[in-house]
Enzyme design. Structure first.
Site, PDB file in Angstrom:
ATOM      1  CG  ASP A 173      -1.802   1.250   1.275  1.00 48.69           C
ATOM      2  OD1 ASP A 173      -2.674   1.386   0.396  1.00 48.69           O
ATOM      3  OD2 ASP A 173      -1.606   2.083   2.180  1.00 48.69           O
TER       4      ASP A 173
ATOM      5  CD  GLU B 149      -5.288   1.515  -4.168  1.00 44.47           C
ATOM      6  OE1 GLU B 149      -6.476   1.883  -4.140  1.00 44.47           O
ATOM      7  OE2 GLU B 149      -4.479   1.748  -3.238  1.00 44.47           O
TER       8      GLU B 149
ATOM      9  CG  ASP C  96      -1.220   3.577   5.824  1.00 45.18           C
ATOM     10  OD1 ASP C  96      -2.162   3.974   5.116  1.00 45.18           O
ATOM     11  OD2 ASP C  96      -0.431   4.358   6.399  1.00 45.18           O
TER      12      ASP C  96
END
Length: 399
Positions: free
Chosen positions: A189, A274, A356
């Site tokens: 992340d 992502e 996170d």
């Protein structure tokens, strides 16, 4: 001859003599001129609904050399000029394939100064590189050795805004082989307080390279703004100083990303990230500087090509997947989770999450589902409670 390994560019710094610097500067200018002339000719032909390809622009180059105005094109090697036409052809191919915008003209001040030589434009013997139209070999600082027996197929010479000269040698590297297979997988992340957060719970600190040199950069830019407009010697000197500060930041940032990406690739078989739209994110004026300093696009590019080299897999999860607001334990979606909230408790199972770390765990789970079910699978978009999870923000209620 059959080659093994991957094609890899090895970049080195070199220090040209005055004659070599003058010759390369002329070559940069001529290559830029040829590119612009060919782009102008192809644009005019396109307006007339005519087609012009590389072969026709190559014939135009021969004609331009015979005319009076651009006759100086004969003073430099023809190889970089032909390569400039090939680069323009590649730009049009990407444009017609809807992978890029329409090619733009190269600027003397803003465009990258570079020239590309193929095998007919250079000689490489006993570790000495000599370019066409030059009598002496380049004084290269061999900071790392080339692969044993490697013969460059392409040589690219460039000069950056800080005035540094670089040469890049493209050759086959048989030493690049897949790492031993492993069952390890990790979700990654991206953040701002921390550069990256892994699904293992590890947080990688953000070095903030731009903040480290922000004061020095600001002083240099203020001095530059007070210099008289134009191309005077004093202005060039201060502009070079600003460029050196930017280059120092970029070098540190690139070095850190190289070390980080190779570590992730070495330790994990599958890496889930992502699919962020950096271009859209930098439109936020409050976060644009921090996002740019984190170099998200450069990180992803390095990660993907190194994974391809070493037999790893990189999976990009859809950017609208609610990784931050979805509970990694029970799958319940939080109704509202502002950006400043870094720790939250799930109302369904009572688990307290670090925002996170929770996002990294959800990315890992979604990525592994895609890996197992096939490329056509998408991460789950609906929670057990039936609420759609197409966006991370709670939709506005109609009045």
């Amino acid at each position: 001859m059959t080659t093994t390994g991957v094609r890899r560019a090895f970049k080195y710094r070199f220090y040209p003599t005055d004659a070599q610097a003058a010759e390369l500067s002329r070559t940069f200018g001529c290559a830029r001129k040829v590119y612009n002339l060919a782009l102008e000719a192809r644009t005019e032909a396109r307006a007339r609904q005519q087609r012009v390809d590389y072969n026709q622009t190559s014939a135009m180059l021969t004609a331009w050399k015979k005319t009076e105005e651009p006759a100086y094109l004969n003073e430099v090697s023809s190889v970089p000029l032909q390569q400039a036409l090939r680069h323009l052809q590649a730009a049009f191919t990407d444009f017609f394939g809807k992978r890029a915008k329409y090619p733009r003209f190269k600027s003397r001040k803003r465009s990258r100064k570079s020239a590309e030589y193929t095998t007919s434009g250079f000689r490489f013997r006993d570790g000495r590189l000599t370019l066409a139209k030059m009598s002496e070999a380049l004084d290269i600082v061999w900071s790392r050795p080339l692969p044993t027996g490697a013969v460059p197929s392409t040589v690219t010479v460039s000069q950056d805004a800080a005035g540094r000269w670089f040469v890049s040698l493209l050759c086959e590297d048989p030493s690049v082989k897949p790492f031993p297979a492993t069952d390890a997988a990790v979700g990654v992340d991206a953040g701002l307080d921390h550069l990256l957060t892994l699904s293992t719970g590890e947080k990688i600190a953000n070095p903030r390279h731009e903040r480290r040199d922000r004061a020095a950069l600001g002083r240099a830019q203020r001095i530059l703004s007070r210099k008289a407009p134009g191309d005077g010697a004093n202005r060039r000197k201060v502009r070079r100083k600003v460029a050196r500060i930017h280059a120092r930041m970029a070098d540190r940032r690139r070095d850190g990303l190289h070390k980080l990406t190779i570590r992730l690739v070495r330790e994990n078989q599958t890496i889930v990230i992502e699919d962020l739209s950096v271009r859209t994110m930098v439109r936020n004026r409050s976060l644009a500087r921090a996002i740019s300093d984190a170099a998200r696009s450069e990180f992803r590019g390095m990660l993907e090509y190194k994974a391809a080299w070493y037999g790893r897999e990189v999976i990009a999860v859809d950017r609208f997947f609610p990784s931050s607001t979805l509970c990694s334990q029970c799958g319940r979606l939080a109704e509202s989770l502002p950006l400043h909230v870094r720790t939250w408790t799930c109302e369904g199972c009572g688990t307290t999450h670090d925002r996170d770390v929770n996002a990294a765990k959800n990315l890992k789970a979604a990525g592994l589902a895609v890996s197992v079910c096939g490329a056509g699978a998408r991460p789950r978009r609906r929670t057990p409670g039936g609420q759609p999870t197409t966006k991370q923000k709670t939709p506005r209620r109609k009045p």
